[in-house]
Design an enzyme around this catalytic site. Structure first.
Site, PDB file in Angstrom:
ATOM      1  N   LYS A 199      66.038 -59.596   9.196  1.00 40.34           N
ATOM      2  CA  LYS A 199      66.783 -60.522   8.518  1.00 40.34           C
ATOM      3  C   LYS A 199      66.841 -61.897   9.152  1.00 40.34           C
ATOM      4  O   LYS A 199      67.373 -62.056  10.284  1.00 40.34           O
ATOM      5  CB  LYS A 199      68.347 -59.984   8.346  1.00 40.34           C
ATOM      6  CG  LYS A 199      69.031 -61.074   7.496  1.00 40.34           C
ATOM      7  CD  LYS A 199      70.420 -61.158   7.798  1.00 40.34           C
ATOM      8  CE  LYS A 199      70.733 -62.324   8.867  1.00 40.34           C
ATOM      9  NZ  LYS A 199      70.234 -63.771   8.293  1.00 40.34           N
ATOM     10  N   GLU A 275      70.611 -61.238  22.653  1.00 42.03           N
ATOM     11  CA  GLU A 275      70.231 -62.264  23.623  1.00 42.03           C
ATOM     12  C   GLU A 275      71.350 -63.312  22.808  1.00 42.03           C
ATOM     13  O   GLU A 275      70.774 -63.845  21.732  1.00 42.03           O
ATOM     14  CB  GLU A 275      68.825 -62.509  23.119  1.00 42.03           C
ATOM     15  CG  GLU A 275      67.984 -63.538  24.036  1.00 42.03           C
ATOM     16  CD  GLU A 275      68.037 -64.977  23.550  1.00 42.03           C
ATOM     17  OE1 GLU A 275      69.116 -65.593  23.959  1.00 42.03           O
ATOM     18  OE2 GLU A 275      67.445 -65.343  22.773  1.00 42.03           O
ATOM     19  N   CYS A 309      68.426 -71.776  23.359  1.00 43.32           N
ATOM     20  CA  CYS A 309      69.414 -70.969  24.106  1.00 43.32           C
ATOM     21  C   CYS A 309      69.321 -71.270  25.594  1.00 43.32           C
ATOM     22  O   CYS A 309      70.257 -71.019  26.374  1.00 43.32           O
ATOM     23  CB  CYS A 309      69.310 -69.452  23.732  1.00 43.32           C
ATOM     24  SG  CYS A 309      67.605 -68.737  23.870  1.00 43.32           S
ATOM     25  N   GLU A 407      78.108 -74.439  25.362  1.00 46.48           N
ATOM     26  CA  GLU A 407      76.929 -75.083  24.841  1.00 46.48           C
ATOM     27  C   GLU A 407      76.631 -75.924  23.605  1.00 46.48           C
ATOM     28  O   GLU A 407      77.082 -75.588  22.313  1.00 46.48           O
ATOM     29  CB  GLU A 407      76.093 -73.408  24.652  1.00 46.48           C
ATOM     30  CG  GLU A 407      74.632 -73.761  24.163  1.00 46.48           C
ATOM     31  CD  GLU A 407      74.013 -72.386  23.936  1.00 46.48           C
ATOM     32  OE1 GLU A 407      72.715 -72.214  24.320  1.00 46.48           O
ATOM     33  OE2 GLU A 407      74.464 -71.511  23.203  1.00 46.48           O
TER      34      GLU A 407
END
Length: 507
Positions: A199, A275, A309, A407
């Site tokens: 997906k 992750e 990331c 972040e």
């Protein structure tokens, strides 16, 4: 790889309007059980170019029922003689064919990627090479999923340990690396002998469909790779977590969504690889080579407009070199070429969507309100388009500012002074995230001390780009579980089976 920020700009631009190069790979249907299909309710959604808002294409808005069909197809393929009878060498050869086709069509894939993600074309080409490296790596690793023969304490027994594929794996991938995050997961899964349902992000489904088309052309059997495009991410993710036919879930994305998937997978005791988000420290010690540190900062921070990331998020710079580092970094940041990623030479493209733009601009305004100093950028670049934001440097950042605690996932550098190593490491570890960390030092003793003390899964020492197919990628704390890439990347897709052979007669 991904060093284009300091590279030589190429002249000219790509003609996306004619779609002449990649029209054959531009798919408008999902892939289920070897067939290119519409959604069961015939609905679609548009894929937009974030640089200009133009519609690139439309893809099916698949339903949960459609996703179940994809799971059924993957299960049927996993249990089929056509797939299960393949040897490790056979699977390796199929992956090699896929790798070759991606290599041959790298330009077209890169153009699709730039059109739907906004990343500069040179970065897109870099991602295609990087993503394809995982296909190549796992094509080789397919033949190295070794078992063991363990010496028995009993004379008439043999202990055999083998690794077997877990079954169907659901792969949920993000928009920031729309090819590499698929190949890093699917390459490992197929090498192990699993089948998959992918997906992709609804922002970047076209790249996923393009590489799936090439997998089909490589001869990978029907149902082994299925791709479902949808705007219904939450219910589809819930299905993946709760379906008894899905034995593993691999997700790259936010920590918040990762926690939800983790919880929802608990009842089925699924194999799960997460992750998740980071809050990467970038430490510059007084022994560092300043020029190399600035170069590494540029590469780590501004790749993909800061939307990675492992992007450096908090920059800690030692007092004695603070002004020198900030001055050199400011010159480099203000020289960045910003614009539509299709223009060769552009180094910074748009943010992916309005939600991300609002997040980045909100973080900067929060820092401004908390008396941080914005020495460069700090504003929208509306003349270029609604999703462009100026590369920004913020100093005097208080620990309560969101750019410090969270972040940012955008082109924003937050710089904090520190006095000594102990203070730097303590501040670097003062976060619940632990994906990547970076530091620059020419002091060998310090290098080993700090590398061990940083609470992260990956450390870049005098290096701003650390991702590689050969290296294990993953984090600690709330940045995830499991590892992708490297020889460890297959671990999440295999079960270990112990076989005890008894009553053997050797005499």
């Amino acid at each position: 790889m991904f060093r284009q920020l300091g590279g030589v700009a190429l002249k000219g631009s790509l003609n996306f309007s004619r779609m002449r190069n990649f029209s054959a790979l531009l798919q408008n249907k999902a892939l289920v059980d070897g067939a290119w299909v519409d959604s069961s309710n015939s609905t679609t959604f548009e894929v937009l170019n974030p640089a200009n808002g133009e519609v690139i294409g439309k893809v099916p808005n698949m339903t949960v029922e459609d996703a179940q069909k994809a799971i059924d197809a993957a299960k049927k393929a996993f249990e089929s003689k056509e797939w299960r009878s393949l040897t490790a060498k056979d699977r390796s050869n199929l992956l090699k064919k896929w790798h070759k086709l991606i290599e041959q069509h790298s330009e077209e894939i890169a153009e699709i990627m730039t059109a739907e993600s906004g990343k500069p074309i040179n970065e897109a080409k870099g991602e295609v090479a990087y993503g394809n490296a995982f296909v190549e790596w796992f094509a080789e690793e397919a033949r190295r999923v070794y078992g063991e023969i363990v010496p028995s304490a009993v004379p008439n027994r043999e202990i055999i340990v083998m690794k077997q594929p877990i079954g169907v794996a659901a792969l949920i991938t993000p928009w920031n690396f729309p090819m590499a995050m698929i190949t890093r997961k699917a390459g490992a899964a197929l090498a192990a002998g699993c089948t998959v349902v992918v997906k992709p992000s609804d922002d970047t489904p076209l790249t996923a469909l393009a590489v799936a088309k090439l997998a089909e052309e490589a001869g990978i059997p029907k149902g082994v790779i299925n791709v479902v495009t949808t705007k219904q991410a939450a219910p589809m993710g819930d299905l993946f977590c709760k379906s008894p036919d899905v034995r593993g879930v691999s997700f790259t994305g936010s920590t918040e969504v990762g926690k939800l998937l983790f919880r929802n997978s608990a009842d089925g005791i699924k194999r799960i690889c997460l992750e998740l988000g980071g809050n990467a420290p970038f430490i510059v010690f007084d022994s560092a080579n300043i020029e190399k540190a600035v170069e590494g900062a540029m590469a780590s921070k501004f790749r993909n407009c800061g939307q990675t990331c492992v992007s450096a998020n908090r920059f800690f710079v030692q007092d004695s070199i603070y002004d020198q580092f900030v001055g050199q970094l400011k010159k480099r940041v203000e020289a960045l070429e910003i614009g539509d990623g299709k223009e060769c030479g552009v180094q910074i493209g748009p943010l992916i969507n309005e939600m991300q733009f609002n997040k980045v601009s909100g973080f900067v305004e929060d820092a401004r309100e908390k008396k941080a100093t914005i020495i460069s950028g700090g504003k929208a670049l509306s003349s270029l388009g609604p999703l462009f934001y100026a590369p920004t440097i913020i100093t005097d950042v208080p620990p309560t500012a969101r750019v410090y605690t969270d972040e940012v996932f955008g082109p924003v550098v937050s710089i904090i002074r520190f006095k000594d190593e102990e203070e730097a490491v303590k501040k670097a570890n003062d976060t619940r995230r632990g994906l990547a960390g970076y530091f620059y030092s020419e002091n060998l003793q310090q290098v080993f001390r700090v590398a061990k003390r940083l609470e992260v899964g990956m450390v870049g020492v005098n290096e701003g780009i650390i991702s590689a197919a050969e290296a294990p990628f993953g984090g600690v704390k709330e940045s995830g579980v499991g590892r992708e890439g490297s020889k460890h990347g297959i671990d999440d897709y295999v079960d270990i089976k112990y076989i005890c052979m008894g009553n053997l007669k050797y005499d």
